[in-house]
Design an enzyme around this catalytic site. Structure first.
Site, PDB file in Angstrom:
ATOM      1  N   ASP A 182      -1.604  -0.945   5.914  1.00  0.00           N
ATOM      2  CA  ASP A 182      -1.907  -0.483   7.273  1.00  0.00           C
ATOM      3  C   ASP A 182      -3.402  -0.398   7.553  1.00  0.00           C
ATOM      4  O   ASP A 182      -3.791   0.051   8.635  1.00  0.00           O
ATOM      5  CB  ASP A 182      -1.279   0.896   7.509  1.00  0.00           C
ATOM      6  CG  ASP A 182      -1.955   1.995   6.698  1.00  0.00           C
ATOM      7  OD1 ASP A 182      -2.095   1.821   5.467  1.00  0.00           O
ATOM      8  OD2 ASP A 182      -2.352   3.017   7.287  1.00  0.00           O
ATOM      9  N   ASP A 208      -0.021   5.113   1.121  1.00  0.00           N
ATOM     10  CA  ASP A 208      -0.217   6.006   2.270  1.00  0.00           C
ATOM     11  C   ASP A 208      -0.264   5.208   3.571  1.00  0.00           C
ATOM     12  O   ASP A 208      -1.049   4.267   3.695  1.00  0.00           O
ATOM     13  CB  ASP A 208      -1.530   6.783   2.120  1.00  0.00           C
ATOM     14  CG  ASP A 208      -1.561   7.645   0.875  1.00  0.00           C
ATOM     15  OD1 ASP A 208      -1.596   8.866   1.014  1.00  0.00           O
ATOM     16  OD2 ASP A 208      -1.547   7.083  -0.237  1.00  0.00           O
ATOM     17  N   ASP A 268       0.876  -1.161   0.000  1.00  0.00           N
ATOM     18  CA  ASP A 268       0.000   0.000   0.000  1.00  0.00           C
ATOM     19  C   ASP A 268       0.923   1.222   0.000  1.00  0.00           C
ATOM     20  O   ASP A 268       2.135   1.097   0.210  1.00  0.00           O
ATOM     21  CB  ASP A 268      -0.888  -0.037   1.242  1.00  0.00           C
ATOM     22  CG  ASP A 268      -1.788   1.174   1.356  1.00  0.00           C
ATOM     23  OD1 ASP A 268      -2.386   1.567   0.345  1.00  0.00           O
ATOM     24  OD2 ASP A 268      -1.868   1.736   2.465  1.00  0.00           O
TER      25      ASP A 268
END
Length: 220
Positions: free
Chosen positions: A167, A10, A8
């Site tokens: 996250d 961000d 991922d």
């Protein structure tokens, strides 16, 4: 070792919270509304324009044209995509490690492709990204596993031999559905109310440097 690693963006590879928060506050200020602090916007930084606007406007959001607010936020953000954003600690070292061991890596994000591509151009350590898929690159987006499966196909690595690092709950859900080894970046944008123990990630890491240590010793 994994045969390929997908990330991922961000909250995982790049700490983008302050630039996203600045874009939100620009929109709020233009409408005469109170600004959000870093403590408020940081946990929402992985939730895109929708999550940020819901945070900033709260119940008042129903009184506005959401599409217009979203475009206003994205237009500002596009001009300031890397004012403050930088790799999380260990990011450059991890990418160098993967490159050294000839492990292909890529990025699968829900961020619009043009914004993600602009960021990669401004962060030289990410220049060797083998594949970049944004949230608008396909008809499907995370938590649908399709983008991850497309990325593994493009890298010519079976999904079962890929790791996906993220996250957010949708990251882990997409990776699990794709049959990949899932790695939860606990240093990312995780709210106190998130029940990460229910997300069923295969591995949990506290830093990107930690991933260097574990990727050679653990497999699914």
């Amino acid at each position: 070792m994994p045969k390929a690693v997908l990330f991922d963006l961000d909250g995982t590879l790049v700490d983008t919270a302050d630039d996203l928060g600045a874009a939100l506050n620009h929109v709020l200020q233009s409408h005469g509304l109170p600004l959000c602090s870093a403590e408020q916007y940081r946990p929402m930084a992985s939730h895109g324009a929708k999550g940020l606007l819901e945070l900033g406007f709260g119940p008042l959001l129903a009184n506005y044209d959401f599409g217009r607010l979203r475009q206003q936020l994205l237009n500002y953000y596009a001009l300031h995509v890397c004012d403050h954003s930088q790799h999380f600690p260990g990011g450059a070292e991890l990418i160098a490690h993967l490159n050294q061991h000839q492990i292909p890596w890529g990025i699968v994000t829900n961020k619009p492709y043009r914004l993600a591509a602009s960021m990669l151009k401004q962060l030289p350590a990410l220049s060797q990204c083998a594949i970049l898929l944004g949230g608008d690159s396909l008809a499907q987006r995370k938590p649908d596993p399709t983008p991850l499966l497309v990325a593994s196909y493009q890298l010519k690595v079976p999904a079962a031999q890929c790791w996906y690092v993220g996250d957010a709950e949708r990251d882990i859900a997409a990776g699990n559905r794709a049959g990949m080894t899932t790695v939860l970046a606990e240093f990312g944008y995780i709210a106190n109310t998130d029940q990460t123990e229910l997300w069923q990630a295969d591995l949990h890491i506290q830093s990107l440097m930690q991933l260097i240590a574990v990727c050679g010793t653990v497999s699914k």
